[in-house]
Design an enzyme around this catalytic site. Structure first.
Site, mmCIF file in Angstrom:
data_model
loop_
_atom_site.group_PDB
_atom_site.id
_atom_site.type_symbol
_atom_site.label_atom_id
_atom_site.label_comp_id
_atom_site.label_asym_id
_atom_site.label_seq_id
_atom_site.Cartn_x
_atom_site.Cartn_y
_atom_site.Cartn_z
ATOM 1 N N GLY A 297 1.264 -3.274 -2.687
ATOM 2 C CA GLY A 297 1.643 -4.523 -3.354
ATOM 3 C C GLY A 297 0.515 -5.537 -3.364
ATOM 4 O O GLY A 297 0.289 -6.224 -4.369
ATOM 5 N N ASP A 298 -0.209 -5.629 -2.247
ATOM 6 C CA ASP A 298 -1.352 -6.553 -2.173
ATOM 7 C C ASP A 298 -2.396 -6.188 -3.224
ATOM 8 O O ASP A 298 -2.988 -7.070 -3.872
ATOM 9 C CB ASP A 298 -2.018 -6.485 -0.794
ATOM 10 C CG ASP A 298 -1.051 -6.753 0.350
ATOM 11 O OD1 ASP A 298 -0.013 -7.388 0.113
ATOM 12 O OD2 ASP A 298 -1.354 -6.313 1.475
ATOM 13 N N SER A 299 -2.629 -4.894 -3.374
ATOM 14 C CA SER A 299 -3.647 -4.420 -4.318
ATOM 15 C C SER A 299 -3.225 -4.666 -5.761
ATOM 16 O O SER A 299 -4.044 -5.007 -6.619
ATOM 17 C CB SER A 299 -3.920 -2.930 -4.095
ATOM 18 O OG SER A 299 -4.324 -2.709 -2.766
#
Length: 343
Positions: A297-299
């Site tokens: 999700g961060d990416s």
């Protein structure tokens, strides 16, 4: 395409050193943990860190959700110090390691250093390809609003055009978030946040309600969106309906329409732009190629923002977000290839 300058995106969050280890389901059950979830460590979780280190085979990776997104955005943009990151670390080796990793990735860091508290860590417990995160914030929990208002740091806030702050930071310094959010609204800049984890809307509703009016872009996954909906007393579990309700929340800067971006793992992302819901399918990644889903999700957020700040259409932002997420889950933790973005 907009020209990308230094300090285009400024991120604030909890810098943590990820300690990643393969474990089995029984180990998660031992500590009452769930896959695909993130929590703050309680006293009962403290033995985890030494246990996984003693077991051997751990990996140390620069982490913290916001820092991950900033590092991915920096990699995708490829312009030196196009991104800046602010948070608090200890005066120790872990803190130095985080700064070096971010610097090697091209990110400018302006850490507040708390000499009295160790740098925060996050146990990344990988079962098969899922992950369970247990964060011990350490020094990250001691960030103070005075630091962001310091002359040189506030100059970075004033110089940036886009801001990205994870929901995790709501447990640390709401005044710091509001200072940046109010500046963004007053100057018609883009303020972005992430729901980050179900426990944020569940247990920090008062904090999240203070910042929702400033959201120009909000990110989250399905589980987080459902928790947010429940905290708002919305009687629905329909993600499209929740996205629309999020879109229609009160907004301080009326010059910008809110953009809502909710992902749901391998299922289509749900996006609300100009009041219209659109679903964007996720390119399939063969299970055999998935190393772990830590920082997926961060990416996605990092890839999305790298295009958004260049004025690309939302569809392209989502496409590059999916590409970056697909790239990172084929690697261990939030690590990036040496070669530049090619999509």
């Amino acid at each position: 395409m907009s020209k990308i300058a230094a300090n285009t995106i400024l991120g604030m969050g909890n810098p943590l050193l990820d300690i990643s280890a393969k474990v089995d389901d029984d180990y998660l059950k031992k500590y009452g943990l769930e896959p695909r979830n993130a929590i703050l460590a309680e006293e009962k979780h403290m033995p985890i860190y030494q246990e996984i280190i003693a077991k051997g085979g751990v990996e140390y990776i620069a982490g913290g959700a916001t820092q991950n997104s900033i590092r991915v955005a920096q990699w995708a943009l490829g312009v030196p110090q196009a991104t800046t990151y602010i948070g608090c670390v200890g005066d120790d080796e872990y803190g130095k390691q985080l700064k070096k990793c971010a610097s090697d990735d091209g990110v400018r860091t302006e850490y507040m250093v708390d000499a009295s508290t160790p740098t925060g860590t996050c146990a990344v417990l990988v079962t098969d390809t899922d992950r369970s995160l247990v964060a011990h914030l350490g020094a990250a929990n001691n960030y103070k609003e005075d630091h962001v208002h310091d002359g040189a740091n506030w100059a970075l806030v004033e110089g940036a055009k886009f801001y990205y702050i994870g929901g995790f930071f709501l447990t640390v310094s709401v005044p710091s978030i509001l200072a940046v959010a109010k500046h963004a609204a007053e100057q018609d800049k883009v303020f972005c946040m992430n729901l980050s984890a179900p426990f944020i809307p569940q247990f920090f509703k008062e904090a999240i309600d203070q910042v929702t009016p400033f959201w120009d872009i909000v990110f989250g996954n399905r589980v987080e969106a459902l928790a947010f909906a429940k905290s708002q007393s919305w009687e629905t579990e329909d993600l499209k309906e929740i996205a629309l309700k999020t879109y229609n929340l009160e907004k301080k800067n009326s010059k910008r329409q809110r953009l809502v971006v909710y992902t749901q793992s391998a299922e289509p992302a749900v996006v609300v732009e100009d009041g219209v819901v659109t679903e964007y399918p996720v390119p399939a990644v063969p299970k055999a190629e998935i190393v772990d889903t830590n920082a997926a999700g961060d990416s996605f957020v990092g890839g999305f923002l790298s295009q958004y700040v260049q004025g690309k259409p939302v569809a392209e932002c989502v496409r590059v977000g999916h590409h970056c997420a697909g790239l990172v889950i084929r690697r261990s933790g939030c690590t990036l290839p040496a070669e530049p973005l090619s999509v």
